[in-house]
Design a protein around this motif. Sequence first.
Motif: not given
Length: 293
Positions: A87-89, A131-138, A146-157
């Motif tokens: 997962l690359h941001i 950085g804050l987006l990456v930090y919250e993803a981390w 999991d990967l798919e759920t986290l990717a959706k969280w990042v897109e949603d937020h």
Amino acid sequence: MADREYVLTTDNTTDFPESFLEECGIEFISLSYVIDGVIYDGVKRKLGNKEFYDRIRGGAMPVTQQANPESSKAFFERFLKEGKDILHIAFSSGLSGTYQSAHLAQMELAEEYPDRKIIVIDSLCASMGEGLLVYEAWRRKNEGMDLETLAKWVEDHKLLLFHDVVADDLFHLQRGGRVSKTAAIMGTALGIKPMIYVNDEGKLIPYGKVRGKKAAFNAMVERLAKTIDTSVSNEVFISHSDCLEEAQALEEMIRQKAGIHNFKISYIGSVIGTHTGVGTVALFYFASGRTPK
């Protein structure tokens, strides 16, 4: 997908200290820059933050170079060969072609590694906003997302990540086409500070002018107090281009007036600092949206 191992990666434009990224196990693609005729790749050859800004004070005019598809492909392939998904941001497509390079690399590697998963997300963020987006993803990855759920969280937020920026050096903004030459000269003479945000397209947009940093900080703190969404994150990040005392003053104002107590302060790195010049302070937090209110 939940039982498959994956890595979280990003770019050096998060403006996190490398020690923090290493501690978190987050690897990154380095954008490079040229200053005084020398290419600095951020890995084999780099300048310290203080020296970088001292050179700008001395008249140096750096320029940046985006990561290309070939280097992005080599970066990703290391993890795929280890049997890991990715997962690359990425740095905002509104400010650089680096996301497009990562996306091209993703498409090529998807054909070569059909059993692996690569998700590349355009953060539409910059500096410690990214950085804050990456930090919250981390944090969520560490909690077992999991990967798919986290990717959706990042897109949603990602479009809830507010960037509030006040700049000192109007001539660097003028170089980047953000203000006119006349405005840069007049604004500097009058002590005018432009206020800037990052819009939903990931671009820097001036939205106001104030006289002096104190007035700018007051406006930033008032806006944060009205719009911050601590249900997403109670973290506030601040970055600065070699003006730490001002960043700390902004932090203290937020502590006193908004009751927020979780902060990270870091330098604006050389890639972003090429475009901000010296004396910029930027504030980042999750809010009700990206448009200044």
